[in-house]
Scaffold this motif. Structure first.
Motif, PDB file in Angstrom:
ATOM      1  N   ALA A 135       0.824  -1.207   0.000  1.00  0.00           N
ATOM      2  CA  ALA A 135       0.000   0.000   0.000  1.00  0.00           C
ATOM      3  C   ALA A 135       0.857   1.255   0.000  1.00  0.00           C
ATOM      4  O   ALA A 135       0.558   2.240  -0.682  1.00  0.00           O
ATOM      5  N   GLY A 136       1.949   1.218   0.783  1.00  0.00           N
ATOM      6  CA  GLY A 136       2.831   2.378   0.838  1.00  0.00           C
ATOM      7  C   GLY A 136       3.464   2.693  -0.506  1.00  0.00           C
ATOM      8  O   GLY A 136       3.758   3.857  -0.809  1.00  0.00           O
ATOM      9  N   ALA A 137       3.672   1.662  -1.326  1.00  0.00           N
ATOM     10  CA  ALA A 137       4.304   1.865  -2.624  1.00  0.00           C
ATOM     11  C   ALA A 137       3.296   2.191  -3.717  1.00  0.00           C
ATOM     12  O   ALA A 137       3.688   2.476  -4.845  1.00  0.00           O
ATOM     13  N   SER A 138       1.996   2.153  -3.403  1.00  0.00           N
ATOM     14  CA  SER A 138       0.990   2.350  -4.448  1.00  0.00           C
ATOM     15  C   SER A 138      -0.002   3.463  -4.163  1.00  0.00           C
ATOM     16  O   SER A 138      -0.630   3.973  -5.082  1.00  0.00           O
TER      17      SER A 138
END
Length: 202
Positions: A135-138
């Motif tokens: 989630a942090g990367a998207s």
């Protein structure tokens, strides 16, 4: 629940009508935990076939009195399900559940349900999961307007200058008034410029 709590919970403690389980913990005392939707059908099925007043199978309770290690038997169950056992079986189960609940409920609510403090949860239970990393990367957490000057939301703000045209960084440091939020200039108080974060009252 902790192992010591699992061994003593009775069917009279399971209030399906109220959606709660009463847990008289030997470690932390009396508390109540909600019956989660995924747990309810399992409890209802087990209640229909119960043979005694203990929720746990009496043979398991006799063979694993308080102080005994139930992890070995639990690992056999995990292996029979085709899953590789993990270390600290019961503690990690509690850690996983705490981390899941943290996404949905306020911390003080989960503390009351699971019977530990926020400090203990932060130290021993809360985890950063693969879903968190994904989630942090998207997920974009800050909106960036690339059409504005410099690609920064609202454009780039130039450094402030006073009425003499001097840049603030060329002047001598000013003494603070007890906190870093303002400085005294002559007989006036000026606020130090802040960033994009909302400014909260002191």
């Amino acid at each position: 629940m902790r192992v010591c709590e699992l061994l003593i919970v009775k069917w009279s403690d399971v209030r399906l009508d109220y959606g709660r389980i009463q847990i008289n913990s030997p470690k932390t005392g009396l508390r109540f935990c909600t019956i989660f939707p995924e747990l309810r059908p399992i409890l209802e099925a087990a209640a229909a076939e119960r043979e005694n007043d203990l929720v746990m199978n009496r043979r398991l309770v006799v063979n694993h009195l308080p102080g005994a290690n139930m992890a070995t038997h639990m690992q056999r169950i995990i292996e029979s399900a085709g899953i590789v056992p993990w270390a600290k079986t019961f503690q990690n189960l509690r850690a996983s559940r705490r981390t899941e609940l943290q996404e949905c409920f306020a911390g003080h609510v989960i503390d009351a349900w699971l019977g530990h403090s926020a400090a203990v949860a932060a130290k021993h239970y809360l985890q950063v999961t693969p879903d968190h990393w994904a989630a942090g990367a998207s997920i974009t957490t800050v909106k960036i307007d690339t059409a504005t000057n410099g690609g920064v939301l609202g454009g780039v703000t130039p450094a402030a200058t006073d009425h003499h045209g001097e840049s603030p960084d060329t002047k001598k440091p000013r003494k603070t008034l007890g906190f870093a939020g303002s400085v005294m200039v002559g007989n006036e108080t000026q606020m130090i410029p802040t960033g994009l974060e909302p400014v909260l009252p002191p």
